[in-house]
Design a protein around this motif. Structure first.
Motif, mmCIF file in Angstrom:
data_model
loop_
_atom_site.group_PDB
_atom_site.id
_atom_site.type_symbol
_atom_site.label_atom_id
_atom_site.label_comp_id
_atom_site.label_asym_id
_atom_site.label_seq_id
_atom_site.Cartn_x
_atom_site.Cartn_y
_atom_site.Cartn_z
ATOM 1 N N GLU A 23 -8.132 63.900 38.595
ATOM 2 C CA GLU A 23 -8.730 62.984 38.180
ATOM 3 C C GLU A 23 -8.560 61.977 39.553
ATOM 4 O O GLU A 23 -8.763 60.750 39.486
ATOM 5 N N SER A 24 -7.169 62.238 39.841
ATOM 6 C CA SER A 24 -6.676 61.080 41.148
ATOM 7 C C SER A 24 -8.056 61.542 42.317
ATOM 8 O O SER A 24 -8.027 60.381 43.602
ATOM 9 N N SER A 25 -9.060 62.337 42.203
ATOM 10 C CA SER A 25 -9.861 62.770 43.666
ATOM 11 C C SER A 25 -11.441 62.083 42.643
ATOM 12 O O SER A 25 -11.971 62.138 43.968
ATOM 13 N N PHE A 28 -13.077 59.000 44.155
ATOM 14 C CA PHE A 28 -13.226 58.791 46.052
ATOM 15 C C PHE A 28 -14.581 60.220 46.472
ATOM 16 O O PHE A 28 -15.043 59.629 47.356
ATOM 17 N N ARG A 40 -16.200 68.061 49.230
ATOM 18 C CA ARG A 40 -14.568 68.400 49.701
ATOM 19 C C ARG A 40 -14.109 68.343 51.151
ATOM 20 O O ARG A 40 -13.250 68.137 51.598
ATOM 21 N N ALA A 115 -10.761 55.186 51.655
ATOM 22 C CA ALA A 115 -9.364 55.459 51.178
ATOM 23 C C ALA A 115 -8.100 55.140 51.438
ATOM 24 O O ALA A 115 -7.508 54.967 50.086
ATOM 25 N N TYR A 118 -8.612 53.063 47.655
ATOM 26 C CA TYR A 118 -7.867 53.767 47.106
ATOM 27 C C TYR A 118 -6.600 54.237 47.256
ATOM 28 O O TYR A 118 -6.407 54.261 45.449
ATOM 29 N N ASP A 119 -6.208 54.900 47.548
ATOM 30 C CA ASP A 119 -5.278 55.048 47.851
ATOM 31 C C ASP A 119 -3.576 54.045 47.205
ATOM 32 O O ASP A 119 -2.975 53.957 46.330
ATOM 33 N N PHE B 7 -4.634 57.138 60.365
ATOM 34 C CA PHE B 7 -4.569 57.014 59.079
ATOM 35 C C PHE B 7 -4.025 58.208 59.539
ATOM 36 O O PHE B 7 -3.884 59.743 59.887
ATOM 37 N N PHE B 12 -2.308 60.487 52.087
ATOM 38 C CA PHE B 12 -3.300 60.034 51.408
ATOM 39 C C PHE B 12 -3.080 61.215 49.762
ATOM 40 O O PHE B 12 -2.844 62.320 50.274
ATOM 41 N N LEU B 13 -3.034 60.759 48.957
ATOM 42 C CA LEU B 13 -2.494 61.291 47.875
ATOM 43 C C LEU B 13 -4.087 62.061 46.848
ATOM 44 O O LEU B 13 -2.923 62.911 46.275
ATOM 45 N N PRO B 14 -5.110 61.623 46.932
ATOM 46 C CA PRO B 14 -5.513 62.947 46.791
ATOM 47 C C PRO B 14 -5.329 64.161 47.440
ATOM 48 O O PRO B 14 -5.732 65.341 46.684
ATOM 49 N N LEU B 17 -1.728 65.864 46.262
ATOM 50 C CA LEU B 17 -1.679 65.742 45.212
ATOM 51 C C LEU B 17 -2.599 67.798 45.167
ATOM 52 O O LEU B 17 -1.780 68.312 44.622
ATOM 53 N N LEU B 141 -1.057 59.670 36.640
ATOM 54 C CA LEU B 141 -1.798 59.488 38.001
ATOM 55 C C LEU B 141 -3.272 60.792 37.172
ATOM 56 O O LEU B 141 -4.390 60.673 37.626
ATOM 57 N N ALA B 142 -2.477 61.424 35.794
ATOM 58 C CA ALA B 142 -3.682 62.063 35.388
ATOM 59 C C ALA B 142 -4.466 61.729 34.495
ATOM 60 O O ALA B 142 -5.056 61.744 34.036
#
Lengths: 151, 151
Positions: A23-25, A28, A40, A115, A118-119, B7, B12-14, B17, B141-142
């Motif tokens: 979901e969190s990708s 982005f 990716r 990014a 978004y983060d 950076f 970076f969360l995505p 995760l 997050l989901a």
DNA sequence: CCTTGTTAGTTACAAAATCAACTGTTAACA
DNA sequence: TGTTAACAGTTGATTTTGTAACTAACAAGG
């Protein structure tokens, strides 16, 4: 639909992590896909080179834990679209150093800002402390099982 | 390799995760793959049916947020290996209720125990409170972005 | 009833991932 | 040296996924 069983799939970490990761990708992904036609693995390679400057395919594969054939194909695609160039190492001619072109740098800088924003948006609902704790726990879960307990 | 840029991909969360999801699924994947020859979507379908008893492919797809073609193929594979059976709904003959066979139930119960143990192992390094907080954050997050802020 | 729209599920074809085998290069050492 | 092993990276065959188009069944309004 009544529950027949007390196992809760939504609590099972591998499942939950996957749902959260997917979901969190999403948003982005839309951006690097539509703005630069990347997949990716490709944005990951791009970011590695943007951050570290010059790496070989093998180094990227090891750092990101992506299989070398995936990296090889991502690099080929990025090269054909002029996001990076290769240069054979004179001392060890098996190694091939990869480096972003100006076009690659520019895509990287653009996506890096996306990014960052978004983060920030993703952690909006959490306190600073919670967000930091989350990342810390995720880093631990992301560590190869072999390292468990080790440094 | 010196850092050229500030950076941090690991933050970076995505990305994080994803690394955590992949790493934490590995050992469990080995088990359902080698013990029952299942793919990821297949164990998920199996678990949904094990937990809820009887569902249609569409209900599973909606609950697990898996695309219906993926569910369709997983169901076909599970049926051909006798883990589940289908029964056409008499009232609405488009719908097909899915139900585990005894073989499917037995695989489910086995994997459910594996999952319980495995989950416990994953949170071993965290306190009860941390683990609960982690799951809570991951659930948030989901959640589909559309729901953000909503119920 | 008969169009038109919607829903459940499958299938076809293209894109991508996986796994093993391959080329070319360097290293180890008898 | 010559032989064998190890390493960097690529390629090919097979599997799996993704996207779109499809069949079949129901529903609603005329």
């Amino acid at each position: 639909m009544h529950e027949k069983d007390d196992f809760d799939l939504q609590e099972f970490l591998p499942y939950l992590l996957n749902q959260a990761a997917e979901e969190s990708s999403l948003a982005f992904q839309q951006i690097y896909k539509h703005r630069y036609g990347m997949l990716r693995t490709e944005w990951r390679v791009l970011f590695h080179l943007g951050i570290y400057g010059e790496l070989t395919a093998g180094e990227i594969a090891a750092r990101a834990r992506i299989h070398k054939t995936k990296v090889s194909r991502a690099v080929a695609r990025l090269e054909s679209r002029r996001f990076l160039t290769r240069s054979r190492d004179a001392a060890d001619r098996r190694r091939e150093a990869l480096r972003l072109t100006p076009k690659g740098e520019s895509a990287y800088r653009d996506l890096r800002e996306v990014a960052r924003d978004y983060d920030a948006m993703l952690v909006e609902g959490f306190s600073e402390h919670e967000a930091e704790l989350l990342r810390q726990m995720l880093r631990r879960l992301a560590r190869p099982a072999a390292d468990r307990g080790a440094a």
